[in-house]
Structures are given as structure tokens and as C-alpha cells.
Design an enzyme around this catalytic site. Structure first.
Site, PDB file in Angstrom:
ATOM      1  N   ASP A 279       0.862  -1.421   0.005  1.00  0.00           N
ATOM      2  CA  ASP A 279       0.004   0.025   0.109  1.00  0.00           C
ATOM      3  C   ASP A 279       0.868   1.328  -0.004  1.00  0.00           C
ATOM      4  O   ASP A 279       0.724   2.184  -0.598  1.00  0.00           O
ATOM      5  CB  ASP A 279      -0.917   0.104   1.399  1.00  0.00           C
ATOM      6  N   ALA A 280       1.741   1.166   0.815  1.00  0.00           N
ATOM      7  CA  ALA A 280       2.745   2.432   0.998  1.00  0.00           C
ATOM      8  C   ALA A 280       3.401   2.696  -0.472  1.00  0.00           C
ATOM      9  O   ALA A 280       3.543   3.928  -0.983  1.00  0.00           O
ATOM     10  CB  ALA A 280       3.901   2.164   1.933  1.00  0.00           C
ATOM     11  N   GLU A 281       3.794   1.861  -1.045  1.00  0.00           N
ATOM     12  CA  GLU A 281       4.463   1.838  -2.589  1.00  0.00           C
ATOM     13  C   GLU A 281       3.495   2.547  -3.379  1.00  0.00           C
ATOM     14  O   GLU A 281       3.852   3.275  -4.185  1.00  0.00           O
ATOM     15  CB  GLU A 281       5.002   0.617  -3.130  1.00  0.00           C
TER      16      GLU A 281
ATOM     17  N   SER B  41     -12.555   8.567   1.004  1.00  0.00           N
ATOM     18  CA  SER B  41     -11.282   8.039   1.442  1.00  0.00           C
ATOM     19  C   SER B  41     -10.739   8.982   2.269  1.00  0.00           C
ATOM     20  O   SER B  41     -11.480   9.807   2.928  1.00  0.00           O
ATOM     21  CB  SER B  41     -10.297   8.124   0.054  1.00  0.00           C
ATOM     22  N   LEU B  42      -9.393   9.067   2.644  1.00  0.00           N
ATOM     23  CA  LEU B  42      -8.933   9.946   3.600  1.00  0.00           C
ATOM     24  C   LEU B  42      -7.543  10.752   2.943  1.00  0.00           C
ATOM     25  O   LEU B  42      -6.800   9.885   2.496  1.00  0.00           O
ATOM     26  CB  LEU B  42      -8.263   9.233   4.886  1.00  0.00           C
TER      27      LEU B  42
ATOM     28  N   GLU C  48      -8.240   7.205  16.243  1.00  0.00           N
ATOM     29  CA  GLU C  48      -8.793   5.691  15.998  1.00  0.00           C
ATOM     30  C   GLU C  48      -7.429   5.255  15.269  1.00  0.00           C
ATOM     31  O   GLU C  48      -7.020   5.601  14.396  1.00  0.00           O
ATOM     32  CB  GLU C  48      -9.948   5.418  15.243  1.00  0.00           C
TER      33      GLU C  48
ATOM     34  N   LYS D 132      -5.914   3.283  12.371  1.00  0.00           N
ATOM     35  CA  LYS D 132      -6.460   2.969  10.976  1.00  0.00           C
ATOM     36  C   LYS D 132      -6.083   1.588  10.526  1.00  0.00           C
ATOM     37  O   LYS D 132      -4.886   1.202  10.466  1.00  0.00           O
ATOM     38  CB  LYS D 132      -5.331   3.941  10.093  1.00  0.00           C
TER      39      LYS D 132
ATOM     40  N   ASP E  86      -5.707  -1.860   8.744  1.00  0.00           N
ATOM     41  CA  ASP E  86      -5.313  -2.189   7.418  1.00  0.00           C
ATOM     42  C   ASP E  86      -5.944  -3.424   6.736  1.00  0.00           C
ATOM     43  O   ASP E  86      -5.534  -4.280   6.936  1.00  0.00           O
ATOM     44  CB  ASP E  86      -3.935  -2.300   7.594  1.00  0.00           C
TER      45      ASP E  86
ATOM     46  N   ARG F  72     -15.672  -1.529  -1.208  1.00  0.00           N
ATOM     47  CA  ARG F  72     -15.839   0.219  -1.484  1.00  0.00           C
ATOM     48  C   ARG F  72     -15.821   0.613  -2.934  1.00  0.00           C
ATOM     49  O   ARG F  72     -16.378   1.589  -3.567  1.00  0.00           O
ATOM     50  CB  ARG F  72     -14.661   0.879  -0.801  1.00  0.00           C
TER      51      ARG F  72
ATOM     52  N   GLU G 148     -14.424  -2.145   8.378  1.00  0.00           N
ATOM     53  CA  GLU G 148     -12.985  -2.622   7.714  1.00  0.00           C
ATOM     54  C   GLU G 148     -13.072  -4.147   8.195  1.00  0.00           C
ATOM     55  O   GLU G 148     -13.028  -4.512   9.032  1.00  0.00           O
ATOM     56  CB  GLU G 148     -11.943  -2.042   8.210  1.00  0.00           C
TER      57      GLU G 148
ATOM     58  N   TYR H 245     -16.485   1.773  12.225  1.00  0.00           N
ATOM     59  CA  TYR H 245     -16.378   3.016  12.487  1.00  0.00           C
ATOM     60  C   TYR H 245     -17.180   4.314  12.146  1.00  0.00           C
ATOM     61  O   TYR H 245     -16.978   5.211  12.509  1.00  0.00           O
ATOM     62  CB  TYR H 245     -14.858   3.343  12.350  1.00  0.00           C
TER      63      TYR H 245
ATOM     64  N   LYS I  44      -9.960  12.439  13.500  1.00  0.00           N
ATOM     65  CA  LYS I  44     -11.232  12.848  13.300  1.00  0.00           C
ATOM     66  C   LYS I  44     -11.616  14.025  14.250  1.00  0.00           C
ATOM     67  O   LYS I  44     -11.777  13.986  15.412  1.00  0.00           O
ATOM     68  CB  LYS I  44     -12.306  11.726  13.021  1.00  0.00           C
TER      69      LYS I  44
ATOM     70  N   LYS J 123       0.095   8.611   8.772  1.00  0.00           N
ATOM     71  CA  LYS J 123       0.405   7.115   8.398  1.00  0.00           C
ATOM     72  C   LYS J 123       1.964   6.906   9.168  1.00  0.00           C
ATOM     73  O   LYS J 123       2.746   7.638   9.322  1.00  0.00           O
ATOM     74  CB  LYS J 123       0.623   7.276   6.996  1.00  0.00           C
TER      75      LYS J 123
ATOM     76  N   CYS K 148      31.503 -24.717   0.913  1.00  0.00           N
ATOM     77  CA  CYS K 148      31.533 -23.556   1.426  1.00  0.00           C
ATOM     78  C   CYS K 148      32.121 -22.264   0.501  1.00  0.00           C
ATOM     79  O   CYS K 148      32.755 -22.701  -0.450  1.00  0.00           O
ATOM     80  CB  CYS K 148      32.641 -23.453   2.720  1.00  0.00           C
TER      81      CYS K 148
ATOM     82  N   CYS L 110      35.666 -21.432   1.256  1.00  0.00           N
ATOM     83  CA  CYS L 110      37.039 -22.120   1.250  1.00  0.00           C
ATOM     84  C   CYS L 110      36.663 -23.143   0.506  1.00  0.00           C
ATOM     85  O   CYS L 110      37.625 -24.213   0.225  1.00  0.00           O
ATOM     86  CB  CYS L 110      37.158 -22.786   2.869  1.00  0.00           C
TER      87      CYS L 110
ATOM     88  N   CYS M  39      30.454 -25.125   7.781  1.00  0.00           N
ATOM     89  CA  CYS M  39      31.625 -25.369   7.149  1.00  0.00           C
ATOM     90  C   CYS M  39      32.732 -25.661   8.415  1.00  0.00           C
ATOM     91  O   CYS M  39      32.916 -24.891   9.227  1.00  0.00           O
ATOM     92  CB  CYS M  39      32.291 -24.040   6.611  1.00  0.00           C
TER      93      CYS M  39
ATOM     94  N   CYS N  89      39.027 -22.024   7.392  1.00  0.00           N
ATOM     95  CA  CYS N  89      38.071 -21.291   6.451  1.00  0.00           C
ATOM     96  C   CYS N  89      38.309 -19.758   6.553  1.00  0.00           C
ATOM     97  O   CYS N  89      38.288 -19.049   7.443  1.00  0.00           O
ATOM     98  CB  CYS N  89      36.782 -21.592   6.672  1.00  0.00           C
TER      99      CYS N  89
END
Ligand code: IVH
Length: 679
Positions: A36-38, A85-86, A117, A119, A121, A140, A181, A233, A297, A321, A415, A418, A433, A438
Site C-alpha cells: 500500500d505504501a508503495e 477516502s482519507l 482511532e 487506521k 489495514d 468500496r 473494515e 467505525y 477525526k 501514516k 563453503c 573455502c 563449514c 576457512c
């Protein structure tokens, strides 16, 4: 600047494409490739570009309609009112800016109460009740039109199928639409995964995607097999008198039998709300569910309505966030590291990715069993988590993102350092190993020898240790005391001054006390505390090396396994040679009177559990370090554990910690924690 403008236009088009694509993966296919963050970051970037160049806004820009199209296979439902949304705030400053903005629009805001409150996820759901009976439930969707998933929602045990309408103490309006949610609680998620794993089935990586995927199944029995919960909520619509505040709305929802999330607080002013957000960010892992932020809120719903909406966001609320903890990236390769004791552990080589302000390039893969159990392949898109002081770790791969070229991982037989054949100890997950010569083990030994808790040789970290070993200048740790300036000068990155400084630091370490040298030698089971006790009891290395097991065991804390380890160490020919070299180099200390001083209380009230082989530090040392700072060390992970201190090849405690949401840290993390709580 025409060129800059053209670049912005190109970037905006690119972002629109990407957002559309990921929206579809998320909302229609229920198999997102980005966290979600991306995704948020892409949208934020496009919003910024569009704000700077309004002419770049196209009618189909996803910023007009974040949410995406509902899946074809479900019946579409028009929501009675827009499911808004928010807006996001990524810092306290942004929260203040939000408050100031709306206070300028309406002075009442300055003295208005707020509700904070968690949030949640999860997946937003809109629940319709007619005369107290649950008749329709929808996703939604794009905020105007969602998907009818009534059948699936009915399988959620905590969803009330009937609510009181008349007669009783509380009653719902004849027509009631509630927003909430759908989510999977942490513990239920872990238990579900444990069940799946023991049935030999694929486990899930992320609770949110599991909940959202399960609710989009056409076959409700599949939904029913997932432990989905609900937390409500808001009241979207209600015929009849409704509460005038958010706080009372939550209370009414609860009284009607709707589940609500714990952790809501009513605040008198913004400062109180901010303090709660800050504390929550710090303790986000103690929520029973995944929360990706806090929602602030305006409590007074009439005022909230008057403030209106910008785009798709109500002005009266903002999402504070938390920094992202989970991201996805490509697993470019799997490397293996050789520990000081020869333990081989796998790590992920990642396409660099930013998590919480830090670029992550590597993450732990725990152990070889983990790779096999999760069927993690090279080239896979993987979910990576980094939380606070916790070492970044791979949660699992996203098989849906495979394109065909991914390669299953093959356990190395030799290994990497070595090239000796690796050995697996019976009954253990660990692969070793066992070559005493080594170079990788020597590098780790040297790093430990020179580290802060040991000989404290400034400038001799892992990089320099590698250079010294690679160049053949160091064959055992004692060799550092006979380094010649001319040969060090030939090492990469060393100038005259660097050589001088390093040799001076090495020289200064000759005079460290006996306890320190004992710690530095890295004898199994001999940590800082035990080294100090042994030094006090025997006075010098000569006496210690001749000590019989029963004499050793007179020292507090020394049991048969440590006394054997100490004996074995002193009997090994290579170690005798090492001691002789140290003696000739003038590194032959005698015990010193212990320094007594009041300890710090940085870790007071915290309980730790230790697992795995810690780099350069024994369990006892780690335990002593924690206790010195007022912390407690327990043997098993439980709900009371605050941190799991993780070394190489950790055992099942890691799974238990993950199940209970206990934070995992490494030694660096421990040091940071101590330093952070001291100040
Ligand atoms: S209030 C007008 N409260 O977060 C009401 N939303 O990123 C606006 N969410 O779409 C939403 N927990 O689905 C609100 N306690 C909470 C929430 C919450 C999770 C979701 C919601 C929203 C998304 C925005």
C-alpha cells in the site's frame, strides 16, 4: 523550462499507467504487486505533478478515481453516499498543517474535540441493514460503486446478521448503512498459517491481502475458511435520529452489536491527539491487528459535514501514516554468509528498496528450511519487512507475480569461502563449514576479536578484516600484532595516515585486561560476564590454560559444557600456537580488579528472549549486557516478551515471536535500543 515540463508530462503519463495497472491488480484481480505504501507513493507523486501543472490532469487520471473498477463477476452496487477516502499526513507537521487549514475555514475547529482511532489495514466494507436485518454488503470499489459480496460477508462471524430495531434499550434506525473494515487479526493470521503449514499447504504472507482475496472469492465456503473479522467505525446513512459525535457513533455501533476496534481515544485538543499518534507509532506492533496509521477525526459530526470534501477526502479527518514497514522488491539472488562458528546462513540480495527512510539491499532469509517451505525462488517478487530496530527480513514471495524465469534455489554443497564440503549436523537445521582454516570464519573471528566488547581496535571492522585475510597478512588473530606498515599500505583504501592509525589502535589493544582478551578469543560459552569471572579466578592465561574441569566448574556459571569447551579450546594445537604468538607479541595480560559502577537502567521493564548464534558474542555475554542495563532475559517467547534477540540460524522461537507479534532485533538493534533509551 520547457525540458523540465516535458519530463514532468512524460513522468505523469508513466505514473498514470502504473497506477491504473496496480489498481487493477489490487481491486479487480485481488493480487497486488505493490505494498500500500508503495502504491501511495506513486499516487502522491502524481498528485504533486498535477498540482504543479494542472494542465496535465486528464479526465481519466487515477487521481480522480483512486480505487479502481469493481470486478466484473460481482454485481455492482451503488453506495447511498460517496464512500470517501482519507487524506494522508506523513509527519506531525503535516497533521498540524491539516488542522490549521481547516481551522482557517471554520474557527470552531480550533476548540473542537477530536477522536483518534487506529487506521485498520483491511478491506473497506459497506453494510446495509433493513429493519435490523443485514441485507447487503459491498466493497468500496471506486467510492461510488462497489461490489456485492453479501454472501461472503455473511461468513464473517463477528458481523451481526441482525441488530435491535425497537423495544430494547438501544435501537437502530429502520434503514442503516454502516462502514467498517474487514481484516484478519494478527494472532488468527498466524494460527491460520500454522494450520496450513501443518497440512502441507501454502501459507500466506500478508493478512490484509489474505482478507481481501478471501472476500472476493466467488465461492463463499472459501471465504468461510479464513478467520476474517470486522471492525466498524462509521454510519454512512441512517433514517432516524443519529448521534451527533464520532465518539457516540462508536458507542452506538458497539451497543448495537457491531464490533469496533480497540484503541480509539477522544481528545480535547490537537496536542493530545498528536501525542496519541506518536505513542501509537512507537507501539504499533502491540495492536492486535495490523494498523498502518491513526485516523484523526473531528468529533462533532455536524461540524465535520460543514467542512465538506476535497476531491475524495473529507476535510474533517486525516490519516497519520506510520512509516512503511513492508515493501515488495525483486529477489535478485540468495547469498550465504559464513559465521564465526562456521554456521552457514542464507540472505536475500534485493533490488534496493526504501523502507522507513532506509535503503534495504539485503534481508535475512532465516534458514534454508524457510526458503524450501516458502518455495522462494531467485527472481521472485518478495515481501520484505523492516520494523524499527528489527533486522529486515523476507516474509515470503508473491508467486502470482512470477513470469516464468524464476529459479528454484539449490542448497550449496560447498563453503562459498573455502570450497570445503558443507556438513549438516543431524537433527539440526544448521549447515556448517567445519574447515578450521576457512577464511570467512577467520574474517568473522577477527571482526569479533577487534570489536567493541572485545579488544576494541578502532578501524578494524569487517571490511578491513576481509582485506587483511584476503591479502594473506592475517592467518590467525595474533597476526595483527606483527603487521608491517609497508604491507598494510598496499591494501586497498589505505594511505600513510590510515596505516598509522590502524597500527596505533592495534598497539593500544595490547594492554587490554585479561577478561577482555578472553572475551575476544571467542571461546564457545565464554561471554563478557564469564570471561570476567574466569579472569578473576585464575589471574592469567597460563593458569587458566592448565585448569582442570573441576577447577573451572568452581567458577559461578561454569557448567560441564562450558568447562569442556574451555578445555577443548586450550588443548587444540592451533590455539596453543595462537597463545604463544600473543605472548611473544606482548599481549599477555593479568586480571584486573573489576570496576564496579551503577548500571544503566535503559532496559528496565523489558523482557528479552535470545535465539540463534549471535555474531561475536556468546549467549552469556548478551544476557549480561541486557541484565547490566536492567532488562530481563527469559527462556521462552510469550505474550510478555518485548524483544527477541536473533542471531544466525535462529530456531522456532522466531516463528513463535512472529506469531505473537514480538519484535525481533539483532545485536546492533540491542545497542541502539540501549543508546536510545539512555538519552
Ligand atoms: S474514516 C469519511 N476510520 O482507511 C470516513 N477510515 O486510507 C473516512 N480506514 O478508505 C474513513 N480504519 O477504509 C476511517 N478508523 C478508520 C479507518 C479507516 C481504516 C480506511 C478506510 C479508508 C482508508 C483510507
Amino acid at each position: 523550462m520547457a525540458a523540465g515540463k516535458a519530463d514532468d508530462a512524460r513522468r505523469a503519463a508513466e505514473l498514470r499507467e502504473q497506477i491504473h495497472y496496480h489498481n487493477r491488480r489490487y481491486h479487480v484481480l485481488a493480487s497486488p504487486l505493490l505494498s500500500d505504501a508503495e502504491f501511495d507513493r506513486l499516487v502522491q507523486e502524481l498528485l504533486a505533478l498535477e498540482a504543479a501543472h494542472p494542465e496535465l490532469v486528464t479526465p481519466d487520471s487515477p487521481t480522480r478515481r483512486v480505487g479502481g473498477a469493481p470486478a466484473e463477476r460481482f454485481v455492482k452496487v451503488r453506495h447511498p453516499d460517496s464512500i470517501l477516502s482519507l487524506g494522508n499526513a506523513f509527519s506531525v507537521d503535516e497533521v498540524r498543517a491539516w488542522h490549521e487549514r481547516i481551522a482557517r475555514l471554520d474557527e470552531r475547529v480550533r476548540t473542537a474535540r477530536l477522536v483518534v482511532e487506529p487506521k485498520l489495514d483491511g478491506l473497506t466494507v459497506v453494510l446495509h441493514y433493513e429493519r435490523g436485518v443485514f441485507v447487503l454488503g459491498a466493497t468500496r470499489g471506486d467510492g461510488e460503486i462497489g461490489e456485492d459480496i453479501t454472501g461472503n460477508l455473511r461468513t464473517i462471524r463477528s458481523l451481526p446478521l441482525r441488530v435491535p430495531v425497537a423495544g430494547g434499550k438501544v435501537s437502530a434506525p429502520e434503514r442503516l448503512v454502516v462502514r467498517g473494515e474487514a481484516l484478519i487479526y494478527r494472532q488468527a493470521f498466524e494460527e491460520m498459517n500454522a494450520r496450513l503449514a501443518s497440512a502441507g499447504e501454502r501459507t500466506y504472507v500478508n493478512a490484509r491481502n489474505t482478507a481481501s482475496g478471501a472476500l472476493r472469492q466467488l465461492d463463499s465456503s472459501l471465504t468461510a475458511s479464513r478467520p476474517i473479522s470486522l471492525a466498524c467505525y462509521a454510519i454512512v446513512e441512517g433514517k432516524g435520529p443519529l448521534p451527533g459525535t464520532q465518539w457516540e457513533t462508536l458507542a452506538l455501533l458497539r451497543d448495537l452489536g457491531f464490533p469496533t476496534a480497540e484503541g480509539a481515544t477522544r481528545c480535547e485538543d490537537l496536542e493530545e491527539a498528536i501525542a496519541i499518534c506518536r505513542a501509537a507509532a512507537e507501539h504499533r506492533n502491540s495492536f492486535a491487528f495490523e494498523a498502518d496509521g491513526m485516523v484523526i477525526k473531528i468529533d462533532d459530526l455536524a461540524l465535520a459535514r460543514d467542512l465538506g470534501v476535497v476531491g475524495k477526502d473529507p476535510r474533517a479527518a486525516v490519516a497519520f501514516k506510520f512509516p512503511a514497514q513492508e515493501v515488495t522488491t525483486v529477489l535478485q539472488d540468495i547469498g550465504v554468509a559464513v559465521g564465526r562458528t562456521g554456521v552457514i546462513t542464507p540472505y536475500a540480495v534485493l533490488e534496493p528498496v526504501e523502507v522507513g527512510g532506509v535503503t534495504v539491499r539485503q534481508a535475512t532469509l532465516h534458514n534454508f528450511d524457510f526458503i524450501r517451505e516458502r518455495d522462494i525462488r531467485i527472481g521472485d517478487r518478495v515481501m520484505v519487512k523492516r520494523a524499527g530496530e528489527v533486522i529486515p527480513y523476507v516474509l515470503g514471495s508473491i508467486p502470482d507475480a512470477r513470469q516464468g524465469g524464476e529459479k528454484p534455489y539449490r542448497l550449496p554443497s560447498r563453503c562459498p569461502s573455502c570450497n570445503e564440503m558443507l556438513e549438516q549436523v543431524e537433527g539440526e537445521v544448521a549447515v556448517y563449514c567445519v574447515n578450521a582454516a576457512c577464511p570467512a570464519q577467520l574474517v568473522r573471528n577477527l571482526e569479533h576479536f577487534a570489536s567493541r566488547g572485545a579488544m576494541d581496535i578502532e578501524g578494524l571492522g569487517i571490511k578491513v578484516a576481509e582485506l587483511l585475510v584476503q591479502a594473506g597478512l592475517v592467518r590467525d588473530v595474533a597476526d595483527v600484532y606483527s603487521l608491517q606498515p609497508a604491507s598494510v599500505l598496499e591494501l586497498e583504501g589505505f594511505g600513510e595516515r590510515g596505516v598509522e592509525k590502524l597500527l596505533a589502535a592495534i598497539d593500544a589493544s595490547r594492554r587490554r585486561p585479561l577478561a577482555t582478551l578472553l572475551t575476544a578469543l571467542g571461546i564457545r560459552g565464554v561471554g563478557e560476564t564469564m570471561a570476567a569471572d574466569l579472569a578473576r579466578a585464575f589471574g592469567d592465561l597460563e593458569a587458566l590454560s592448565r585448569a582442570r574441569p573441576e577447577e573451572l566448574e568452581k567458577v559461578e556459571g561454569v557448567g560441564p559444557s562450558t568447562s569442556t569447551a574451555v578445555r577443548d579450546w586450550f588443548e587444540r594445537a592451533s590455539n596453543r600456537k595462537l597463545l604463544e604468538k600473543l605472548r611473544r607479541a606482548g599481549v599477555w595480560p593479568r586480571a584486573e580488579a573489576p570496576k564496579a559502577g551503577p548500571g544503566s537502567q535503559a532496559l528496565a521493564g523489558l523482557t528479552f528472549v535470545i535465539t540463534g548464534t549471535l555474531a561475536g558474542v556468546s549467549r552469556e555475554q548478551a544476557r549480561a549486557r541486557i541484565q547490566e542495563h536492567g532488562g530481563k532475559v527469559a527462556s521462552a517467547v510469550s505474550g510478555k516478551t518485548n524483544y527477541l534477540l536473533v542471531g544466525e540460524n535462529p530456531g522456532s522461537k522466531v516463528d513463535e515471536a512472529r506469531r505473537l507479534g514480538v519484535a525481533q532485533i539483532d545485536l546492533d538493534g540491542l545497542d541502539k535500543l540501549i543508546a536510545g533509551r539512555r538519552g
